[in-house]
Enzyme design. Structure first.
Site, PDB file in Angstrom:
ATOM      1  N   LEU A 155      -4.153 -14.825  11.685  1.00 30.57           N
ATOM      2  CA  LEU A 155      -5.342 -16.195  11.427  1.00 30.57           C
ATOM      3  C   LEU A 155      -6.255 -16.075  10.918  1.00 30.57           C
ATOM      4  O   LEU A 155      -6.648 -16.918  10.268  1.00 30.57           O
ATOM      5  CB  LEU A 155      -5.846 -14.645  12.947  1.00 30.57           C
ATOM      6  CG  LEU A 155      -5.307 -14.859  13.961  1.00 30.57           C
ATOM      7  CD1 LEU A 155      -6.368 -14.211  15.235  1.00 30.57           C
ATOM      8  CD2 LEU A 155      -5.639 -15.668  14.859  1.00 30.57           C
ATOM      9  N   GLY A 176      -6.981 -12.507   3.216  1.00 31.15           N
ATOM     10  CA  GLY A 176      -7.349 -12.592   2.016  1.00 31.15           C
ATOM     11  C   GLY A 176      -6.810 -11.462   1.160  1.00 31.15           C
ATOM     12  O   GLY A 176      -5.832 -10.530   1.176  1.00 31.15           O
ATOM     13  N   GLY A 177      -7.799 -11.241   0.545  1.00 27.80           N
ATOM     14  CA  GLY A 177      -6.775 -10.836  -0.963  1.00 27.80           C
ATOM     15  C   GLY A 177      -7.151  -8.498  -0.317  1.00 27.80           C
ATOM     16  O   GLY A 177      -6.648  -8.469  -1.145  1.00 27.80           O
ATOM     17  N   MET A 178      -7.479  -8.569   0.423  1.00 27.54           N
ATOM     18  CA  MET A 178      -8.190  -7.299   0.990  1.00 27.54           C
ATOM     19  C   MET A 178      -7.614  -6.934   2.162  1.00 27.54           C
ATOM     20  O   MET A 178      -7.515  -5.698   2.114  1.00 27.54           O
ATOM     21  CB  MET A 178      -9.814  -7.055   0.500  1.00 27.54           C
ATOM     22  CG  MET A 178     -10.308  -7.227  -0.556  1.00 27.54           C
ATOM     23  SD  MET A 178     -12.969  -6.820  -0.235  1.00 27.54           S
ATOM     24  CE  MET A 178     -12.760  -5.647   0.952  1.00 27.54           C
ATOM     25  N   VAL A 208      -5.633 -10.924   9.143  1.00 31.47           N
ATOM     26  CA  VAL A 208      -6.374 -10.418  10.621  1.00 31.47           C
ATOM     27  C   VAL A 208      -4.693 -11.095  11.529  1.00 31.47           C
ATOM     28  O   VAL A 208      -4.859 -11.687  10.678  1.00 31.47           O
ATOM     29  CB  VAL A 208      -7.555 -11.221  10.745  1.00 31.47           C
ATOM     30  CG1 VAL A 208      -7.335 -10.799  12.763  1.00 31.47           C
ATOM     31  CG2 VAL A 208      -8.945 -10.255  10.121  1.00 31.47           C
ATOM     32  N   LYS A 228      -6.498  -6.181  12.791  1.00 27.69           N
ATOM     33  CA  LYS A 228      -6.614  -5.639  11.833  1.00 27.69           C
ATOM     34  C   LYS A 228      -6.226  -5.082  10.397  1.00 27.69           C
ATOM     35  O   LYS A 228      -6.194  -3.867  10.599  1.00 27.69           O
ATOM     36  CB  LYS A 228      -8.462  -6.200  11.481  1.00 27.69           C
ATOM     37  CG  LYS A 228      -9.310  -5.578   9.636  1.00 27.69           C
ATOM     38  CD  LYS A 228     -10.642  -5.957  10.073  1.00 27.69           C
ATOM     39  CE  LYS A 228     -10.878  -6.647   8.546  1.00 27.69           C
ATOM     40  NZ  LYS A 228     -12.631  -7.001   9.603  1.00 27.69           N
ATOM     41  N   ASP A 265     -23.775  -6.556   4.892  1.00 29.94           N
ATOM     42  CA  ASP A 265     -23.399  -8.116   5.017  1.00 29.94           C
ATOM     43  C   ASP A 265     -23.088  -9.045   6.006  1.00 29.94           C
ATOM     44  O   ASP A 265     -22.368  -9.620   6.574  1.00 29.94           O
ATOM     45  CB  ASP A 265     -22.219  -7.660   4.954  1.00 29.94           C
ATOM     46  CG  ASP A 265     -21.258  -8.582   4.025  1.00 29.94           C
ATOM     47  OD1 ASP A 265     -21.932  -9.243   3.055  1.00 29.94           O
ATOM     48  OD2 ASP A 265     -20.182  -8.873   4.146  1.00 29.94           O
TER      49      ASP A 265
END
Length: 572
Positions: A30, A33-35, A38, A53, A146
């Site tokens: 889905l 990213g770099g971290m 999902v 995740k 956040d």
């Protein structure tokens, strides 16, 4: 899977490895990213779609990053609200840690805003729902830290769900994860105090970020530079107060902020009929002859029903010609009443009292007054949310009960209790509470029995006569009861079989010395018998070989007893 309430602070080697593929079928990626990544997957046990995740790359090898990953699981798992993405489970496999989450089929708010700003009513409705979710988090001492459009997911019906609690902090126990002076979050949506020090945040910090998000929802522009003159005049003071640099000058709670937003929107749609001149249409402000029934500009009716006696009167009249009631005063009174009803219904909804909330909304939903059109629309939206959440909660309850029943059949008492405790207290029926109580009682008895079995075997180290029948039968009774409650416990079953074999005489039994050959024992111990024993003892004292034999025999017997003890203790 691990119990979310007993997660270790160390996500690495302390977590038992599981095979994710045994229960979940990965379908697609889905987002990545770099971290982290999902994944969309299917829970084959409950036949429901989920999101998985994971942490990737260097972050997967960083204890701090994994600790924050765990924080997200712990934070969301303790919450249960429609506007917060739910966590179903947590685990660790060969590829690293993972979180099993609720799958939200729609896009993110960030993606939606690429098409342009939202209508004011839509933006405020969405913000109020997010206030509801944040209120639940803040009540439990959890600060998100956040909040931004990218961390707000939208359902197919456009309902917002707050996600990504990776930076969340529990005010009661941060466990030293956040160091003083460290800055965490996304700078454009970050309140001043968080930019200086992430440990200085509280509930008001989240609300500042939400206000910045509302600014982008309404204007379509980044809150990097906030210009309140770009906000409608009725909403600008509300956002201005929430965006104050000093936290003490802001609204203190999510509920206060929500109330202010609602009141701000209400001032937009309020039409004061006393300001209308005769013949002016209240809908489009077009002038009309006072004798017309419908507006020449928009076609809307120029006649209204008296709010008191239902008589027909021109829309621009303040007092009813039949009963003399002041329409504006009664309109304001009814509006205040309806606003109070909606507020009560939302409170009941937040406490998962769905039927009560819906019954409260009934008078507003049945109302057909034109002045209350916006209020009726809000009530309809809230009723739809309540119905959707009621259905979602029932589905979750059914799934939880199904999974708990499976764990109960597999004698996984901790997992069964963990699942049942996911059901919110207001939704726990009497049957569910009795089920929880029964499993707790069985689990407690199993734990007690296991401790007694272990203690019983360990105490044999101090007994020279381990083979006494009463002691063996007592231990056998404990293992028998244990296996009645937990028949698949392999180690206890092995001990039980050994005890049964021992009772059946399959192991050597140490015979009393009184039963040796040449010694006659009949009833009591007479003089002849005693004299015979004394003569034998004197012979043994004079015979060194006999003494040595007796000592060696005792050693052999002692070693046999020791081997038997070690054999039973090897299972513990």
């Amino acid at each position: 899977m691990s119990d979310l309430s007993d997660l270790s602070d160390d996500l690495g080697d302390a977590m038992p490895l599981v095979d994710l593929s045994e229960r979940y079928k990965i379908q697609e990626t889905l987002g990545k990213g770099g971290m982290g990544v999902v994944l969309r997957a299917l829970d084959t046990r409950l036949n429901r779609p989920v999101a998985i995740k994971r942490v990737l790359g260097e972050m997967a090898r960083s204890k701090k990053a994994l600790s924050r990953f765990l924080t997200e699981a712990q934070a969301i798992a303790s919450l249960n609200h429609f506007n917060i993405v739910q966590i179903y489970d947590y685990g660790h496999d060969a590829e690293g840690p993972f979180i099993i989450m609720e799958l939200v089929e729609g896009e993110s708010l960030q993606q939606k805003l690429k098409a342009g700003p939202l209508a004011i009513d839509e933006a405020i409705e969405m913000a109020c729902q997010l206030c509801d979710g944040l209120a639940i988090a803040h009540e439990q001492g959890i600060v998100h830290r956040d909040i931004k459009p990218a961390n707000i997911l939208l359902t197919g019906r456009g309902e917002p769900k707050l996600t990504d609690f990776g930076l969340a902090r529990q005010e009661t126990a941060d466990h030293g994860q956040t160091k003083t002076g460290v800055v965490l979050g996304t700078i454009d949506f970050m309140p001043p105090e968080q930019r200086r020090d992430a440990t200085a945040t509280d509930a008001r910090s989240d609300l500042w970020s939400l206000a910045a998000t509302i600014y982008q929802m309404i204007t379509g522009s980044s809150p990097k530079v906030i210009r309140l003159d770009q906000i409608p005049a009725n909403i600008a003071p509300v956002l201005g107060k929430m965006l104050e640099e000093i936290p003490d000058k802001r609204y203190a709670t999510a509920a206060d902020f929500k109330t202010a937003l609602r009141e701000g929107v209400a001032t937009v749609t309020t039409t004061v009929s006393a300001e209308l001149s005769a013949g002016v249409c209240p809908a489009c402000q077009a002038p009309n002859d006072v004798g017309r029934k419908f507006c020449r500009g928009c076609g809307n009716s120029l006649q209204l029903q008296c709010l008191q006696c239902k008589a027909t009167l021109p829309a621009w009249e303040v007092f009813c010609g039949e009963c003399g009631t002041n329409q504006e005063n009664l309109r304001q009174s009814l509006q205040a009443k309806f606003d109070g009803i909606l507020q009560q219904a939302e409170q009941q909804f937040s406490h998962l009292k769905f039927d009560t909330a819906l019954s409260l909304l009934a008078p507003v939903l049945e109302c057909d007054h034109e002045f209350a059109a916006e209020t009726i629309k809000r009530a309809e939206t809230l009723a739809a949310r309540i119905g959707a959440e009621q259905q979602r909660q029932q589905q979750l309850i059914d799934q939880v009960q199904q999974l708990a029943a499976q764990y109960r059949q597999e004698y996984e008492f901790v997992k069964a209790l963990h699942e049942l405790k996911k059901i919110p207290q207001p939704l726990q029926t009497r049957a569910i509470k009795e089920q929880v109580k029964e499993i707790q009682q069985v689990r407690s008895e199993v734990h007690t029995l296991r401790s007694q079995i272990k203690d019983a075997i360990q105490k044999r180290k101090t007994f020279a006569a381990f083979d006494q029948k009463g002691q063996m039968q007592g231990l056998l009774a404990l293992t028998t009861r244990y296996l009645e409650l937990h028949p698949v416990h392999e180690k206890i079953a092995q001990i039980h079989q050994k005890l049964l074999a021992r009772e059946g005489g399959q192991f050597p039994v140490v015979q009393p010395r009184e039963a040796s050959a040449g010694i006659q024992i009949k009833g009591g111990e007479g003089e002849g018998t005693v004299a015979s024993r004394k003569r034998e003892e004197k012979k043994e004292e004079k015979n060194p070989s006999a003494l040595i034999g007796n000592v060696l025999g005792a050693i052999v017997i002692g070693m046999a007893i020791l081997r038997l003890i070690m054999w039973l203790l090897q299972d513990f």
